[in-house]
Design a protein around this motif. Structure first.
Motif, PDB file in Angstrom:
ATOM      1  N   GLY A   1       5.784  45.910  46.491  1.00 35.93           N
ATOM      2  CA  GLY A   1       6.811  45.763  45.472  1.00 35.93           C
ATOM      3  C   GLY A   1       6.274  46.053  44.086  1.00 35.93           C
ATOM      4  O   GLY A   1       6.946  46.703  43.264  1.00 35.93           O
ATOM      5  N   PHE A   2       5.064  45.595  43.799  1.00 36.38           N
ATOM      6  CA  PHE A   2       4.447  45.860  42.500  1.00 36.38           C
ATOM      7  C   PHE A   2       4.247  47.363  42.310  1.00 36.38           C
ATOM      8  O   PHE A   2       4.542  47.910  41.238  1.00 36.38           O
ATOM      9  CB  PHE A   2       3.102  45.134  42.398  1.00 36.38           C
ATOM     10  N   ALA A   3       3.761  48.027  43.356  1.00 32.84           N
ATOM     11  CA  ALA A   3       3.545  49.477  43.275  1.00 32.84           C
ATOM     12  C   ALA A   3       4.858  50.225  43.051  1.00 32.84           C
ATOM     13  O   ALA A   3       4.917  51.180  42.269  1.00 32.84           O
ATOM     14  CB  ALA A   3       2.860  49.970  44.553  1.00 32.84           C
ATOM     15  N   ASP A   4       5.919  49.774  43.727  1.00 33.66           N
ATOM     16  CA  ASP A   4       7.219  50.426  43.557  1.00 33.66           C
ATOM     17  C   ASP A   4       7.704  50.319  42.121  1.00 33.66           C
ATOM     18  O   ASP A   4       8.226  51.278  41.547  1.00 33.66           O
ATOM     19  CB  ASP A   4       8.236  49.792  44.507  1.00 33.66           C
ATOM     20  N   LEU A   5       7.538  49.140  41.512  1.00 33.52           N
ATOM     21  CA  LEU A   5       7.976  48.947  40.137  1.00 33.52           C
ATOM     22  C   LEU A   5       7.141  49.768  39.164  1.00 33.52           C
ATOM     23  O   LEU A   5       7.661  50.285  38.164  1.00 33.52           O
ATOM     24  CB  LEU A   5       7.908  47.463  39.780  1.00 33.52           C
ATOM     25  N   VAL A   6       5.852  49.905  39.448  1.00 26.94           N
ATOM     26  CA  VAL A   6       5.000  50.747  38.595  1.00 26.94           C
ATOM     27  C   VAL A   6       5.461  52.200  38.666  1.00 26.94           C
ATOM     28  O   VAL A   6       5.577  52.888  37.639  1.00 26.94           O
ATOM     29  CB  VAL A   6       3.517  50.627  38.998  1.00 26.94           C
ATOM     30  N   VAL A   7       5.731  52.670  39.875  1.00 25.03           N
ATOM     31  CA  VAL A   7       6.204  54.052  40.035  1.00 25.03           C
ATOM     32  C   VAL A   7       7.533  54.248  39.324  1.00 25.03           C
ATOM     33  O   VAL A   7       7.747  55.262  38.640  1.00 25.03           O
ATOM     34  CB  VAL A   7       6.330  54.408  41.535  1.00 25.03           C
ATOM     35  N   PHE A   8       8.442  53.283  39.462  1.00 22.45           N
ATOM     36  CA  PHE A   8       9.722  53.365  38.766  1.00 22.45           C
ATOM     37  C   PHE A   8       9.507  53.456  37.262  1.00 22.45           C
ATOM     38  O   PHE A   8      10.137  54.270  36.568  1.00 22.45           O
ATOM     39  CB  PHE A   8      10.572  52.142  39.105  1.00 22.45           C
ATOM     40  N   GLY A   9       8.601  52.626  36.740  1.00 22.42           N
ATOM     41  CA  GLY A   9       8.324  52.644  35.306  1.00 22.42           C
ATOM     42  C   GLY A   9       7.709  53.949  34.844  1.00 22.42           C
ATOM     43  O   GLY A   9       8.035  54.454  33.760  1.00 22.42           O
ATOM     44  N   LEU A  10       6.821  54.518  35.646  1.00 18.10           N
ATOM     45  CA  LEU A  10       6.196  55.793  35.284  1.00 18.10           C
ATOM     46  C   LEU A  10       7.208  56.931  35.281  1.00 18.10           C
ATOM     47  O   LEU A  10       7.262  57.732  34.329  1.00 18.10           O
ATOM     48  CB  LEU A  10       5.054  56.109  36.254  1.00 18.10           C
ATOM     49  N   ILE A  11       8.016  57.009  36.338  1.00 17.76           N
ATOM     50  CA  ILE A  11       8.971  58.116  36.445  1.00 17.76           C
ATOM     51  C   ILE A  11      10.044  58.022  35.369  1.00 17.76           C
ATOM     52  O   ILE A  11      10.364  59.015  34.694  1.00 17.76           O
ATOM     53  CB  ILE A  11       9.597  58.157  37.848  1.00 17.76           C
ATOM     54  N   THR A  12      10.607  56.836  35.177  1.00 17.44           N
ATOM     55  CA  THR A  12      11.643  56.700  34.154  1.00 17.44           C
ATOM     56  C   THR A  12      11.061  56.846  32.755  1.00 17.44           C
ATOM     57  O   THR A  12      11.740  57.334  31.838  1.00 17.44           O
ATOM     58  CB  THR A  12      12.368  55.352  34.273  1.00 17.44           C
ATOM     59  N   GLY A  13       9.802  56.462  32.567  1.00 21.96           N
ATOM     60  CA  GLY A  13       9.159  56.667  31.276  1.00 21.96           C
ATOM     61  C   GLY A  13       8.994  58.139  30.949  1.00 21.96           C
ATOM     62  O   GLY A  13       9.274  58.583  29.826  1.00 21.96           O
ATOM     63  N   LEU A  14       8.554  58.910  31.930  1.00 20.21           N
ATOM     64  CA  LEU A  14       8.406  60.347  31.706  1.00 20.21           C
ATOM     65  C   LEU A  14       9.765  61.028  31.549  1.00 20.21           C
ATOM     66  O   LEU A  14       9.910  61.960  30.754  1.00 20.21           O
ATOM     67  CB  LEU A  14       7.620  60.970  32.855  1.00 20.21           C
ATOM     68  N   LEU A  15      10.768  60.566  32.298  1.00 24.47           N
ATOM     69  CA  LEU A  15      12.120  61.095  32.111  1.00 24.47           C
ATOM     70  C   LEU A  15      12.605  60.844  30.683  1.00 24.47           C
ATOM     71  O   LEU A  15      13.248  61.705  30.067  1.00 24.47           O
ATOM     72  CB  LEU A  15      13.087  60.433  33.089  1.00 24.47           C
ATOM     73  N   THR A  16      12.311  59.660  30.172  1.00 27.15           N
ATOM     74  CA  THR A  16      12.722  59.317  28.814  1.00 27.15           C
ATOM     75  C   THR A  16      12.116  60.269  27.796  1.00 27.15           C
ATOM     76  O   THR A  16      12.797  60.752  26.878  1.00 27.15           O
ATOM     77  CB  THR A  16      12.318  57.869  28.489  1.00 27.15           C
ATOM     78  N   ILE A  17      10.847  60.570  27.962  1.00 31.28           N
ATOM     79  CA  ILE A  17      10.178  61.470  27.016  1.00 31.28           C
ATOM     80  C   ILE A  17      10.655  62.902  27.188  1.00 31.28           C
ATOM     81  O   ILE A  17      10.946  63.607  26.211  1.00 31.28           O
ATOM     82  CB  ILE A  17       8.648  61.363  27.181  1.00 31.28           C
ATOM     83  N   ARG A  18      10.769  63.351  28.436  1.00 28.69           N
ATOM     84  CA  ARG A  18      11.160  64.748  28.680  1.00 28.69           C
ATOM     85  C   ARG A  18      12.597  65.030  28.272  1.00 28.69           C
ATOM     86  O   ARG A  18      12.921  66.137  27.825  1.00 28.69           O
ATOM     87  CB  ARG A  18      10.973  65.087  30.166  1.00 28.69           C
ATOM     88  N   THR A  19      13.499  64.039  28.407  1.00 29.97           N
ATOM     89  CA  THR A  19      14.902  64.258  28.031  1.00 29.97           C
ATOM     90  C   THR A  19      15.206  63.759  26.629  1.00 29.97           C
ATOM     91  O   THR A  19      16.319  63.945  26.129  1.00 29.97           O
ATOM     92  CB  THR A  19      15.850  63.559  29.018  1.00 29.97           C
ATOM     93  N   GLY A  20      14.245  63.106  25.992  1.00 32.16           N
ATOM     94  CA  GLY A  20      14.419  62.701  24.607  1.00 32.16           C
ATOM     95  C   GLY A  20      15.246  61.456  24.398  1.00 32.16           C
ATOM     96  O   GLY A  20      15.749  61.225  23.299  1.00 32.16           O
TER      97      GLY A  20
END
Length: 316
Positions: A235-254
Motif C-alpha cells: 500500500g505504501f508503494a502504491d501511494l508513492v507511485v501515485f504521488g510520483l505519477i500525478t506529480g509529474l503529470l502536474t508539472i508536464r500539464t502545468g
C-alpha cells in the motif's frame, strides 16, 4: 493550447480590486514551469518556502482543531453519546463527513499562504494560467472516470485479503442516500485539498530552490504516502507511485487538474460503494492497506491514465 500554457504565465497585471485568488501574476523575465511558479512574480526569497510551509502546517492544524471544537459544541448541544474513550459518536456517516471536511479546509490555507507569505497570486498554485482550467479539468475527469471505474471493478472481483473489512450487508436506502450525499458533497474538496498540499504547495516549495522536476516531485510523493499511515508495504508503494505519477503529470500539464480529476474519482467511486454497505463509511481502511493484488491492478491503471492525459495534452 495546453502545452503553451504549461510554460507561460498570464501577462495580465493584477488589479487592486480583484480578490487575491483571482489575481494573475506579472510575466517573469523568462516563462517558468509549474514547479517554479513560486518565483514567478520576482518576490521569491530563499526563506519564503520554509516560512510558508510552516504557515501551511500550522493552518492545517488549526482548521482541523476548529472542526473538532465545532463538533464538540454541536455534540454538547445535541446531547450526542460518547464511546469508551470519551470521543463523540456521530456514526459512520457523520464521523466520515467530519474527517472529509477537516481535510477540505486545507485549500484556503494553501491559497492564503501563497498570497501572504510568498506574495504571489494564489491561483498560481492551481496552474501556470493563474487558476484552474475548467475545460481541461472536465476533460481529465472524462478520462479518469472509466479508468477509476475499471480499477475499482477489478479490485472488487479479487479474492478477499487477510485484512477483514466490513461485511457486505446492504446499508438500507436512507443511510445509503445520506452517506452518498455526504460523499458527493465533500469528497471533491477533500481530494482536491490533498492535491493542493502535496502536488501543489510542496512541489512548488521545493521547486522554488531546485530546477529539476524530479527533485520537486520525490519528497511530496513520500510524504503523501506517509500521511495515509503505515498499512502494508504494498500500500505504501502504491501511494508513492501515485504521488510520483500525478506529480509529474502536474508539472508536464502545468497544473493540478489532471491529479485532482483522478484523485476525486478514485475516492468518489470507492466511498460511494462503501456508503451502500452497512458500516462501510466507518471503516478505517485506506489505500495504505492494499495488498499486492490490488496494487497490481491500480498501478497500471494510473499509468494508463497518465499516458492518455499526456497524449491529450500534446494534441492540445
Amino acid at each position: 493550447m495546453l502545452m503553451h500554457m504549461t510554460t507561460h504565465t498570464l501577462h495580465e497585471s493584477p488589479q487592486p480590486s480583484d480578490p487575491a485568488w483571482t489575481q494573475t501574476a506579472p510575466a517573469p523575465a523568462q516563462p517558468l514551469p509549474y514547479h517554479r511558479q513560486a518565483r514567478a512574480t520576482g518576490h521569491h526569497r530563499w526563506w519564503r518556502p520554509l516560512v510558508g510551509t510552516g504557515v501551511v502546517f500550522v493552518g492545517v492544524t488549526l482548521v482541523m482543531l476548529v472542526v473538532l471544537i465545532g463538533s464538540e459544541i454541536a455534540g454538547a448541544v445535541l446531547d450526542r453519546p460518547r464511546n469508551d474513550d470519551g470521543d463523540l459518536v456521530w456514526g459512520g456517516i457523520g464521523d466520515n463527513a467530519l474527517a472529509l471536511l477537516s481535510i477540505a479546509l486545507w485549500i484556503p490555507v494553501v491559497l492564503l499562504a501563497a498570497r501572504w507569505v510568498q506574495r504571489r497570486p494564489a491561483g498560481t498554485v492551481s496552474s501556470v494560467a493563474g487558476g484552474l482550467r475548467w475545460r481541461w479539468l472536465g476533460l481529465c475527469l472524462a478520462v479518469a472516470l472509466p479508468v477509476a471505474a475499471a480499477s475499482l471493478g477489478i479490485s472488487l472481483l479479487l479474492p478477499e485479503s487477510e485484512v477483514s473489512g466490513p461485511e457486505l450487508t446492504w446499508a438500507g436506502l436512507s443511510p445509503f442516500l445520506l452517506g452518498l450525499a455526504s460523499v458527493c458533497l465533500l469528497v471533491p474538496f477533500q481530494a482536491a485539498a490533498e492535491e493542493y498540499v502535496f502536488r501543489g504547495w510542496l512541489v512548488q516549495a521545493v521547486g522554488a530552490w531546485c530546477r529539476s522536476p524530479w527533485v520537486a516531485v520525490i519528497p511530496q510523493a513520500l510524504l503523501f504516502a506517509a500521511a495515509h499511515g503505515w498499512g502494508t508495504p504494498w500500500g505504501f508503494a502504491d501511494l508513492v507511485v501515485f504521488g510520483l505519477i500525478t506529480g509529474l503529470l502536474t508539472i508536464r500539464t502545468g497544473g493540478l487538474e489532471a491529479a485532482i480529476a483522478l484523485h476525486v474519482l478514485n475516492n468518489l467511486l470507492a466511498m460511494g460503494v462503501m456508503s451502500a454497505i452497512a458500516g462501510g463509511l466507518a471503516s478505517e481502511e485506506t489505500a495504505a492497506d492494499m495488498n499486492w493484488m490490488m496494487v497490481a491492478v491500480d498501478v497500471p491503471m494510473v499509468a494508463l491514465y497518465a499516458a492518455v492525459v499526456l497524449w491529450l495534452a500534446r494534441r492540445r
